[in-house]
Design an enzyme around this catalytic site. Sequence first.
Site, PDB file in Angstrom:
ATOM      1  N   SER A 107       0.834  -1.198   0.000  1.00 59.22           N
ATOM      2  CA  SER A 107       0.000   0.000   0.000  1.00 59.22           C
ATOM      3  C   SER A 107       0.877   1.259   0.000  1.00 59.22           C
ATOM      4  O   SER A 107       1.728   1.417  -0.882  1.00 59.22           O
ATOM      5  CB  SER A 107      -0.953  -0.046   1.196  1.00 59.22           C
ATOM      6  OG  SER A 107      -2.029   0.860   1.043  1.00 59.22           O
ATOM      7  N   GLY A 131     -16.964 -13.001   0.833  1.00 57.75           N
ATOM      8  CA  GLY A 131     -15.728 -13.213   1.568  1.00 57.75           C
ATOM      9  C   GLY A 131     -15.008 -11.939   1.921  1.00 57.75           C
ATOM     10  O   GLY A 131     -14.105 -11.959   2.758  1.00 57.75           O
ATOM     11  N   ASP A 138      -9.774  -3.439  -4.166  1.00 58.09           N
ATOM     12  CA  ASP A 138      -9.541  -4.514  -3.193  1.00 58.09           C
ATOM     13  C   ASP A 138     -10.119  -4.185  -1.813  1.00 58.09           C
ATOM     14  O   ASP A 138      -9.756  -4.804  -0.826  1.00 58.09           O
ATOM     15  CB  ASP A 138      -8.046  -4.830  -3.072  1.00 58.09           C
ATOM     16  CG  ASP A 138      -7.234  -3.702  -2.442  1.00 58.09           C
ATOM     17  OD1 ASP A 138      -7.803  -2.623  -2.174  1.00 58.09           O
ATOM     18  OD2 ASP A 138      -6.023  -3.902  -2.218  1.00 58.09           O
ATOM     19  N   ASP A 154      -8.291  -9.359  -1.140  1.00 59.45           N
ATOM     20  CA  ASP A 154      -8.525  -8.016  -0.630  1.00 59.45           C
ATOM     21  C   ASP A 154      -7.246  -7.429  -0.037  1.00 59.45           C
ATOM     22  O   ASP A 154      -6.190  -8.068  -0.036  1.00 59.45           O
ATOM     23  CB  ASP A 154      -9.698  -7.981   0.359  1.00 59.45           C
ATOM     24  CG  ASP A 154      -9.427  -8.675   1.686  1.00 59.45           C
ATOM     25  OD1 ASP A 154      -8.369  -8.421   2.292  1.00 59.45           O
ATOM     26  OD2 ASP A 154     -10.292  -9.463   2.138  1.00 59.45           O
ATOM     27  N   HIS A 155      -7.354  -6.206   0.467  1.00 56.06           N
ATOM     28  CA  HIS A 155      -6.181  -5.427   0.858  1.00 56.06           C
ATOM     29  C   HIS A 155      -5.425  -6.042   2.036  1.00 56.06           C
ATOM     30  O   HIS A 155      -4.221  -5.819   2.186  1.00 56.06           O
ATOM     31  CB  HIS A 155      -6.626  -4.004   1.221  1.00 56.06           C
ATOM     32  CG  HIS A 155      -5.559  -2.974   1.103  1.00 56.06           C
ATOM     33  ND1 HIS A 155      -5.003  -2.597  -0.105  1.00 56.06           N
ATOM     34  CD2 HIS A 155      -4.923  -2.218   2.046  1.00 56.06           C
ATOM     35  CE1 HIS A 155      -4.090  -1.660   0.092  1.00 56.06           C
ATOM     36  NE2 HIS A 155      -4.009  -1.411   1.388  1.00 56.06           N
ATOM     37  N   PRO A 209      -6.002 -12.253   8.790  1.00 51.95           N
ATOM     38  CA  PRO A 209      -5.509 -12.388  10.159  1.00 51.95           C
ATOM     39  C   PRO A 209      -4.399 -13.407  10.373  1.00 51.95           C
ATOM     40  O   PRO A 209      -3.734 -13.371  11.398  1.00 51.95           O
ATOM     41  CB  PRO A 209      -6.759 -12.809  10.927  1.00 51.95           C
ATOM     42  CG  PRO A 209      -7.536 -13.618   9.933  1.00 51.95           C
ATOM     43  CD  PRO A 209      -7.316 -12.930   8.615  1.00 51.95           C
TER      44      PRO A 209
END
Length: 465
Positions: free
Chosen positions: A183, A346, A382, A423-424, A431
Amino acid sequence: MNLAFLEVGNQGAGTANDLHPDSDGVWLLNVRTIRILVLLVPLSLSIGCTGTSRTLKTANAELGSPGRTNDYPIILVHGFLGFGREELFGFKYWGGFEDLEADLRAGGYRTHTAAVGPVSSVWDRACELYACIKGGRVDYGESHSSLYGHERYGRAYPGLYPEWGETDPSTGRLRKVHIIGHSLGGLTGRALIQLLEQGSPAPGQGDHPLFQGGESWVCSLTTISSPHDGTTFAYRYDWDQSLIRPAFTFLISLSSSSPELYYDFKLDQWGLSRMPGESFYEYRDRVVSSDIWDRTRDTAYWDGSPEGAVELNRWVEAQAPVYYFSWATEATYRDPLSGTQVPEVGVPAALVSIARFIGSYTPENEGNDSNLPIDSSWWQNDGIVNTNSMDGPSLGSTDGIRRFTGTPVAGRWNAMGVLESVDHLDIIGIPAAGDELKRWYLSLAALLASLPEDQPKEPDGEKAR
């Protein structure tokens, strides 16, 4: 359940295989709570996050690496609101309950995790990253600090790799590093390289080595889910009221009964360190009420916006000696009724509204007077960043971007393709990093370790964007 990743063999154009959702269970509450800890704001993830985890099929394939030719350390650089290894009770930005740094080390790759200002500007973060790697006190530059009204010097770091930039007497080669940035960490790496290679674009910064130029100390930069052209997510929230206050409020539950600060905003240059005896409520109110949020653009929030990205892209350019790789992620699909991009099954519940906002945003729809060319091509995302912003800088930039075809080329962006249904947070193992993700990072490390000292020329017929 697995939290794994797509196959990353030598796939020609660098596109991803399909990724399939796994419907055999849901993460328990403690994992969902940790997702909130990671981004520290309700806008990121919440206790109500009940997304279906994904099984991402992969093979332990190399990215076309012919064998190791360098032993440069890898530096992992976090993004916006990120944190270091000693924060959040040891929960890792890179790996969550797992530890990607440790996995890379076990795989034979020297790896370090940097910790820089989570809400600081790309310039300030680049200065901090230099000190974090090399060691010493952060110097933000005299003219920069004067322009934005903060202290010139920040905290001191012991150095993750103090030998960085020196000549290795056993090989006669310069000791370089590979940077992997997630990012905003990708933009931070770009700025650091620019300053090292070309020096400060503005005079009067002082005599710190970072601002002098002429130093080719970085072998490669890999950006993952980075907003090179900004993210339209920035148009949704007010900087102080919607972002900073909720973050600090949440942190009270962690630190108000303890003298320890389990999450460090690293705002020393603004005089916003927590004072001895100051309660967390008092600290939060002092930070949020500071006028810096209104009077300066020297923040991550501005640099992460499309307008801020244009400013950054005009002075930060791809440097000829450096290999640049970009990985994009996406977790949305086109709604056949509305034509907008909506989150896939999801995606964490608290990312859903953000994904929908990005997936339908245009300046006209939101009453924004921006004159940037933001249209439906920006809608895939994302959950945090627009996918089309991730392959490299284009707004205000002259950088070349080429699709990776198996042979890395220095001095321009090697776009590795889009990781689908990721996703991001998936891409950094939050996790908990699964085995496939760990193999993906090991495969990436193998590619970086295979980079030659001599940069190959652009292949005939290759076109850059």
